[in-house]
Write an enzyme that holds these catalytic residues in place. Sequence first.
Site, PDB file in Angstrom:
ATOM      1  N   GLY A   1     -65.208-136.415 -18.165  1.00  9.46           N
ATOM      2  CA  GLY A   1     -64.933-137.575 -18.816  1.00  9.46           C
ATOM      3  C   GLY A   1     -65.981-138.623 -18.791  1.00  9.46           C
ATOM      4  O   GLY A   1     -65.934-139.430 -20.111  1.00  9.46           O
TER       5      GLY A   1
ATOM      6  N   ASP B   1     -65.551-142.571 -16.106  1.00  9.36           N
ATOM      7  CA  ASP B   1     -64.627-142.967 -17.446  1.00  9.36           C
ATOM      8  C   ASP B   1     -63.806-144.176 -17.282  1.00  9.36           C
ATOM      9  O   ASP B   1     -63.664-145.048 -17.604  1.00  9.36           O
ATOM     10  CB  ASP B   1     -63.966-141.875 -17.924  1.00  9.36           C
TER      11      ASP B   1
ATOM     12  N   ASP C   1     -57.887-145.530 -12.478  1.00  5.12           N
ATOM     13  CA  ASP C   1     -56.601-145.444 -12.770  1.00  5.12           C
ATOM     14  C   ASP C   1     -55.880-145.446 -11.422  1.00  5.12           C
ATOM     15  O   ASP C   1     -55.977-146.606 -10.931  1.00  5.12           O
ATOM     16  CB  ASP C   1     -56.117-144.133 -13.452  1.00  5.12           C
TER      17      ASP C   1
ATOM     18  N   LYS D   1     -57.357-149.703 -14.995  1.00  4.72           N
ATOM     19  CA  LYS D   1     -56.119-149.884 -15.325  1.00  4.72           C
ATOM     20  C   LYS D   1     -55.872-150.556 -13.947  1.00  4.72           C
ATOM     21  O   LYS D   1     -55.266-149.961 -13.137  1.00  4.72           O
ATOM     22  CB  LYS D   1     -55.207-148.734 -15.496  1.00  4.72           C
TER      23      LYS D   1
ATOM     24  N   PHE E   1     -52.018-144.808 -21.841  1.00  5.44           N
ATOM     25  CA  PHE E   1     -52.897-143.403 -21.994  1.00  5.44           C
ATOM     26  C   PHE E   1     -53.857-143.582 -23.206  1.00  5.44           C
ATOM     27  O   PHE E   1     -53.272-144.004 -23.859  1.00  5.44           O
ATOM     28  CB  PHE E   1     -52.057-142.378 -22.056  1.00  5.44           C
ATOM     29  N   VAL E   2     -55.018-143.226 -22.790  1.00  3.58           N
ATOM     30  CA  VAL E   2     -56.047-143.525 -23.718  1.00  3.58           C
ATOM     31  C   VAL E   2     -56.990-142.364 -23.857  1.00  3.58           C
ATOM     32  O   VAL E   2     -56.809-141.431 -22.977  1.00  3.58           O
ATOM     33  CB  VAL E   2     -56.904-144.584 -23.753  1.00  3.58           C
TER      34      VAL E   2
ATOM     35  N   ASP F   1     -59.855-137.099 -22.656  1.00  2.00           N
ATOM     36  CA  ASP F   1     -58.989-135.991 -23.263  1.00  2.00           C
ATOM     37  C   ASP F   1     -57.559-136.095 -23.017  1.00  2.00           C
ATOM     38  O   ASP F   1     -57.084-136.985 -22.557  1.00  2.00           O
ATOM     39  CB  ASP F   1     -59.526-134.648 -22.778  1.00  2.00           C
TER      40      ASP F   1
ATOM     41  N   ARG G   1     -62.399-135.454 -26.688  1.00  2.70           N
ATOM     42  CA  ARG G   1     -63.373-136.057 -25.907  1.00  2.70           C
ATOM     43  C   ARG G   1     -64.534-136.576 -26.727  1.00  2.70           C
ATOM     44  O   ARG G   1     -65.496-137.371 -26.219  1.00  2.70           O
ATOM     45  CB  ARG G   1     -64.046-135.247 -24.935  1.00  2.70           C
TER      46      ARG G   1
HETATM   47  P1  5GP Z   1     -57.736-141.791 -10.789  1.00  2.00           P
HETATM   48  O1  5GP Z   1     -56.099-141.826 -11.097  1.00  2.00           O
HETATM   49  O2  5GP Z   1     -58.022-140.631  -9.798  1.00  2.00           O
HETATM   50  O3  5GP Z   1     -58.160-143.089 -10.673  1.00  2.00           O
HETATM   51  O4  5GP Z   1     -58.367-141.328 -12.273  1.00  2.00           O
HETATM   52  C1  5GP Z   1     -58.554-139.757 -12.334  1.00  2.00           C
HETATM   53  C2  5GP Z   1     -58.895-139.376 -13.709  1.00  2.00           C
HETATM   54  O5  5GP Z   1     -57.580-139.447 -14.473  1.00  2.00           O
HETATM   55  C3  5GP Z   1     -59.845-140.037 -14.391  1.00  2.00           C
HETATM   56  O6  5GP Z   1     -61.033-139.833 -14.134  1.00  2.00           O
HETATM   57  C4  5GP Z   1     -59.573-139.448 -15.791  1.00  2.00           C
HETATM   58  O7  5GP Z   1     -60.096-138.410 -15.960  1.00  2.00           O
HETATM   59  C5  5GP Z   1     -57.873-139.351 -15.681  1.00  2.00           C
HETATM   60  N1  5GP Z   1     -57.362-140.573 -16.474  1.00  2.00           N
HETATM   61  C6  5GP Z   1     -56.952-141.534 -15.996  1.00  2.00           C
HETATM   62  N2  5GP Z   1     -56.340-142.468 -16.671  1.00  2.00           N
HETATM   63  C7  5GP Z   1     -56.569-141.624 -17.977  1.00  2.00           C
HETATM   64  C8  5GP Z   1     -56.153-142.058 -19.473  1.00  2.00           C
HETATM   65  O8  5GP Z   1     -55.609-143.103 -19.893  1.00  2.00           O
HETATM   66  N3  5GP Z   1     -56.550-141.166 -20.429  1.00  2.00           N
HETATM   67  C9  5GP Z   1     -57.173-139.953 -19.855  1.00  2.00           C
HETATM   68  N4  5GP Z   1     -57.347-138.897 -21.199  1.00  2.00           N
HETATM   69  N5  5GP Z   1     -57.377-139.659 -18.771  1.00  2.00           N
HETATM   70  C10 5GP Z   1     -56.999-140.422 -17.604  1.00  2.00           C
HETATM   71 MG    MG Z   2     -62.554-138.378 -14.597  1.00  2.00          MG
END
Ligand code: 5GP
Ligand code: MG
Length: 197
Positions: free
Chosen positions: A57, A117, A120, A148, A169-170, A176, A182
């Site tokens: 990402g 990237d 979340d 977020k 969700f983006v 992706d 991407r």
């Molecule tokens: P985490 O939940 O561990 O903070 O994020 C894990 C991964 O989830 C991020 O690195 C990203 O790849 C994916 N992710 C989280 N939110 C989004 C989103 O809104 N869109 C996309 N495409 N991937 C996301």
């Molecule tokens: Mg990621």
Amino acid sequence: MSNHLIEGRTIRGGETLMPGEILIPSEQIQTRLKEMAPQIAERHAGRNTLILGILKGAMLVTSDLGQYLYDAGLKDTTLDFMRVESYGNGTESTGQLTIKQDIMEDITGRDVLAVEDIADTNHTLNFINRYLLGRGAASVSIFALLEKKSRHVVPFQPDYVGFQIGNIFVQGYGLDYKQMTRLNRNIFVGPVEPNGR
Ligand code: 5GP
Ligand code: MG
């Protein structure tokens, strides 16, 4: 109160956009990265920083931010990548992370700037931070293009954040849906099916 060294710029109204609509156009992403680079470069000056992109990402943002850091005078850096995958249902991280591709460089005693990237749930950044310190990094700084805040499960504070976004969700600019989109240079609201744009 936030401990961010650079707080993300808030993007409002994303929840009202339809899938496919642009949330953050390319120009705004580039302007923000350019604006942040001198401050980050200053903090890392003279530290022989390892810029570590988290694949897949953060591929584009690592490249663009890295070039702006270089432009801003941070030339004493090396570049590496690691790939981390979280098991889940595809749109949500579970906290169970595996390293799919490890760092090639010896990071013992290095100052590492990890570029991600999006923050979340924070499972990924929390894992990466602990992993890098466990491998002997002298310091770990985290850059997250997007955050977020409303979605955090694990309390974790990236040092530098590009944009704060809502619970949406983006896709695009590295992000992706089913591995597609991407390479779209804008960040837009998903989910948009492959071939949808
Ligand atoms: P985490 O939940 O561990 O903070 O994020 C894990 C991964 O989830 C991020 O690195 C990203 O790849 C994916 N992710 C989280 N939110 C989004 C989103 O809104 N869109 C996309 N495409 N991937 C996301
Ligand atoms: Mg990621």
